[in-house]
Design an enzyme around this catalytic site. Structure first.
Site, PDB file in Angstrom:
ATOM      1  N   ASP A  58     -34.416  22.145 -20.026  1.00 27.75           N
ATOM      2  CA  ASP A  58     -34.669  21.585 -18.698  1.00 27.75           C
ATOM      3  C   ASP A  58     -33.768  20.362 -18.497  1.00 27.75           C
ATOM      4  O   ASP A  58     -32.987  20.017 -19.386  1.00 27.75           O
ATOM      5  CB  ASP A  58     -36.152  21.183 -18.555  1.00 27.75           C
ATOM      6  CG  ASP A  58     -36.550  20.025 -19.479  1.00 27.75           C
ATOM      7  OD1 ASP A  58     -35.690  19.549 -20.259  1.00 27.75           O
ATOM      8  OD2 ASP A  58     -37.700  19.599 -19.414  1.00 27.75           O
TER       9      ASP A  58
ATOM     10  N   ASP B  10     -34.276  16.309 -17.474  1.00 27.71           N
ATOM     11  CA  ASP B  10     -35.305  15.293 -17.273  1.00 27.71           C
ATOM     12  C   ASP B  10     -34.709  14.062 -16.588  1.00 27.71           C
ATOM     13  O   ASP B  10     -33.593  13.649 -16.909  1.00 27.71           O
ATOM     14  CB  ASP B  10     -35.863  14.853 -18.637  1.00 27.71           C
ATOM     15  CG  ASP B  10     -36.317  16.024 -19.488  1.00 27.71           C
ATOM     16  OD1 ASP B  10     -37.355  16.606 -19.177  1.00 27.71           O
ATOM     17  OD2 ASP B  10     -35.604  16.373 -20.460  1.00 27.71           O
TER      18      ASP B  10
ATOM     19  N   ASP C  13     -37.724  18.014 -14.638  1.00 26.69           N
ATOM     20  CA  ASP C  13     -38.872  17.097 -14.704  1.00 26.69           C
ATOM     21  C   ASP C  13     -38.461  15.759 -14.101  1.00 26.69           C
ATOM     22  O   ASP C  13     -37.430  15.199 -14.487  1.00 26.69           O
ATOM     23  CB  ASP C  13     -39.295  16.830 -16.164  1.00 26.69           C
ATOM     24  CG  ASP C  13     -39.996  18.028 -16.795  1.00 26.69           C
ATOM     25  OD1 ASP C  13     -40.364  18.961 -16.062  1.00 26.69           O
ATOM     26  OD2 ASP C  13     -40.174  18.009 -18.029  1.00 26.69           O
TER      27      ASP C  13
HETATM   28  N1  DCT Z   1     -41.715  13.608 -23.412  1.00 23.90           N
HETATM   29  C1  DCT Z   1     -42.787  12.788 -23.178  1.00 23.90           C
HETATM   30  N2  DCT Z   1     -43.888  13.276 -22.543  1.00 23.90           N
HETATM   31  C2  DCT Z   1     -43.919  14.564 -22.122  1.00 23.90           C
HETATM   32  C3  DCT Z   1     -42.811  15.410 -22.338  1.00 23.90           C
HETATM   33  C4  DCT Z   1     -41.710  14.891 -22.992  1.00 23.90           C
HETATM   34  O1  DCT Z   1     -42.768  11.630 -23.544  1.00 23.90           O
HETATM   35  N3  DCT Z   1     -45.000  15.008 -21.502  1.00 23.90           N
HETATM   36  C5  DCT Z   1     -40.530  13.057 -24.076  1.00 23.90           C
HETATM   37  C6  DCT Z   1     -40.212  13.638 -25.416  1.00 23.90           C
HETATM   38  C7  DCT Z   1     -38.796  14.095 -25.359  1.00 23.90           C
HETATM   39  C8  DCT Z   1     -38.344  13.845 -23.931  1.00 23.90           C
HETATM   40  O2  DCT Z   1     -39.459  13.334 -23.239  1.00 23.90           O
HETATM   41  C9  DCT Z   1     -37.797  15.054 -23.265  1.00 23.90           C
HETATM   42  O3  DCT Z   1     -38.642  16.182 -23.414  1.00 23.90           O
HETATM   43  P1  DCT Z   1     -38.081  17.645 -23.505  1.00 23.90           P
HETATM   44  O4  DCT Z   1     -37.352  17.994 -22.272  1.00 23.90           O
HETATM   45  O5  DCT Z   1     -39.190  18.540 -23.885  1.00 23.90           O
HETATM   46  O6  DCT Z   1     -37.131  17.539 -24.752  1.00 23.90           O
HETATM   47  P2  DCT Z   1     -35.556  17.515 -24.850  1.00 23.90           P
HETATM   48  O7  DCT Z   1     -35.262  16.709 -26.048  1.00 23.90           O
HETATM   49  O8  DCT Z   1     -34.960  17.095 -23.564  1.00 23.90           O
HETATM   50  O9  DCT Z   1     -35.225  19.020 -25.180  1.00 23.90           O
HETATM   51  P3  DCT Z   1     -34.466  20.091 -24.264  1.00 23.90           P
HETATM   52  O10 DCT Z   1     -33.030  19.792 -24.448  1.00 23.90           O
HETATM   53  O11 DCT Z   1     -34.840  21.426 -24.818  1.00 23.90           O
HETATM   54  O12 DCT Z   1     -34.930  19.906 -22.862  1.00 23.90           O
HETATM   55 MG    MG Z   2     -35.330  18.122 -21.722  1.00 27.32          MG
END
Ligand code: DCT
Ligand code: MG
Length: 463
Positions: A296, A298, A387
């Site tokens: 995703d 963020d 997100d």
């Molecule tokens: N996080 C958080 N609370 C959440 C979800 C995530 O604090 N409810 C934090 C933990 C890692 C960061 O935010 C990003 O989450 P992800 O998108 O799940 O991880 P990523 O490292 O960006 O992995 P990806 O590259 O697969 O998106």
């Molecule tokens: Mg992510």
């Protein structure tokens, strides 16, 4: 040593008999630590009289991509372990972690770039950890997650059991897997998991957006093994999230690349500043850590001037704007439950209280600056998971640190705060239990300083 080149300006010469150390400015290596390279130079009796940079091949690749030398960053530098048998070499980077210095059990005291020298092992541990996670066996899962994390931080590949002496977080079960891989090139335990019916089904089911362990368990017990059978079963009820998950399945399982993430970033920034001109939008998650792909994209949004009301309205305004444009394929806004004086959570995996939204956006291919097309016939867009998190301005450093990840890095930061500093840290705040005060911070650097930790850059948090 696999390969070792010496690019001096535009000239690139292979290390050979004609090697002239005086003219060398950069040494680039692939799959070797700085120590490996220096040791090899010594073995070849090559004396380096001039200052040179010891760099990873990723730097050369980036230079070739840019058509000119790009600036050297920490992630490009090869790490030299201090070794008394090696004479000091000018220009070599002697920063962490020297071998005499203990490797910390906490990821927040290690520098973990994307240059993983032990992928064979860490992939194996990730699979074993995931299998335990699917069985909700946290006690067995954690050691493999920690082991994968510590091996990702090593500056050298493990080739024998001697190499893992003194490395923390490697228990007997973990060592057994390492030994198997060293001896046979693969782990029999991992092989068994990859062939396991339950693991395969859980992996498949949880790849659908909106499907967690509970639903996967239910479908598995009902005897389902394929997504097509599940989708066509009339007796099953799906949530809105799962319906979207099935509808955009192909797009969502194919990872988001950086060009797509940048295009999404433009969309988000444009929409956000249209409603709140002073808002700051930062891409967080894996892309901030330098990853080239993610599941995703963020973003953290904050505004120095907005009133509480304006802050609360922003995500609604932005998503409504996209809905009108036909770009909003799925939207779930979670309202804030943030309270100023709430103590940070004790749980390492607690979710935060900021207002946020989980979205699927329609990204038109025309907006993506990339040669890759991978486009389906007749479809000029791709569904992307996005997100958005909205946080109060004075909490932005904590939110940024929390949303940059990796998850293992965050877990260890919180564990470190609790056990080593008697402090409580989460995505909102840092609380000192001894002094009974909240410690404020304007930047991530200040949070590391409060915790007595050396600053770890985002691209060194890939634990
Ligand atoms: N996080 C958080 N609370 C959440 C979800 C995530 O604090 N409810 C934090 C933990 C890692 C960061 O935010 C990003 O989450 P992800 O998108 O799940 O991880 P990523 O490292 O960006 O992995 P990806 O590259 O697969 O998106
Ligand atoms: Mg992510």
């Amino acid at each position: 040593m696999s390969e070792c080149w010496v690019p001096a300006g535009a000239t690139v010469c292979e290390l050979c008999g004609t090697f002239k150390s005086d003219s060398v400015t950069h040494i680039v290596a692939e799959n070797n630590s700085g120590s490996d390279v220096l040791e090899w130079l010594q073995l070849q009796n090559i004396k380096a009289s001039s200052e040179f940079e010891l760099l990873d091949i990723s730097w050369l690749i980036e230079c070739m991509g840019a058509g000119k030398p790009v600036e050297m960053a920490g992630r490009h530098q090869l790490v030299v372990r201090r070794n008394p048998s090696l004479s000091p070499v000018p220009g070599s980077q002697t920063v962490p972690p020297p071998p005499m210095q203990k490797i910390s059990q906490y990821a927040c005291q290690r520098r973990t770039t994307l240059n993983n020298h032990n992928q064979l092992f860490t992939d194996a541990f990730d699979i074993l950890a995931e299998n335990y996670e699917f069985r909700e066996n946290e006690v067995s899962c954690l050691p493999f997650m920690r082991a994968a994390s510590v091996l990702k931080s090593l500056s050298f590949p493990i080739v024998s059991m001697k190499d893992i002496e003194g490395i923390p977080c490697l228990g007997d079960k973990v060592k057994c897997v390492i030994e198997g891989i060293i001896e046979d090139g693969e782990s029999s335990e991992v092989k068994a998991v990859l062939n396991d019916e339950r693991y395969k089904s859980f992996k498949l089911f949880t790849s659908v957006f909106g499907v967690g362990l509970k639903t996967a368990e239910k479908w598995f017990r009902m005897g389902f093994r394929t997504l097509s059978k599940i989708k066509s079963d009339k007796s099953l009820r799906f949530t809105h999230m799962q319906k979207a998950g099935f509808l955009y399945y192909e797009d969502l399982v194919s990872c988001v690349n950086r060009a797509e993430a940048e295009a999404v970033s433009m969309l988000v920034k444009e929409a956000v500043v249209a409603f709140l001109p002073d808002a700051l939008v930062t891409m967080t998650g894996g892309f901030r850590r330098g990853k080239m792909t993610g599941h995703d994209v963020d973003f953290l949004i904050t505004s120095p001037e907005a009133t509480e009301e304006e802050e609360q309205q922003l995500l609604h305004k932005v998503t409504n704007f996209w809905r009108q444009q036909g770009l909003l394929l799925y939207c779930d806004i979670i309202e804030s439950t943030f309270e100023k004086f709430k103590l940070p959570s004790r749980k390492v995996d607690a979710l935060d209280h900021f207002q946020k939204c989980f979205l699927i956006l329609k990204l038109h291919r025309g907006l993506v600056r990339s040669e890759e097309s991978g486009q389906q016939e007749g479809k000029d867009w791709k569904a992307i998971r996005v997100d958005l998190v909205m946080c109060p301005y004075e909490r932005r450093a904590f939110a940024l640190l929390g949303w940059t990840g990796s998850r293992q890095f965050e877990r260890d930061l919180r564990r470190y705060a609790t056990h080593e500093r008697k402090m409580m840290l989460d995505n909102h705040a840092l609380y000192d239990k001894t002094k009974r005060v909240f410690l404020e911070a304007e930047s991530e650097e200040e949070i590391f300083a409060h915790l007595g930790l050396d600053y770890i850059e985002p691209w060194e948090r890939n634990a």
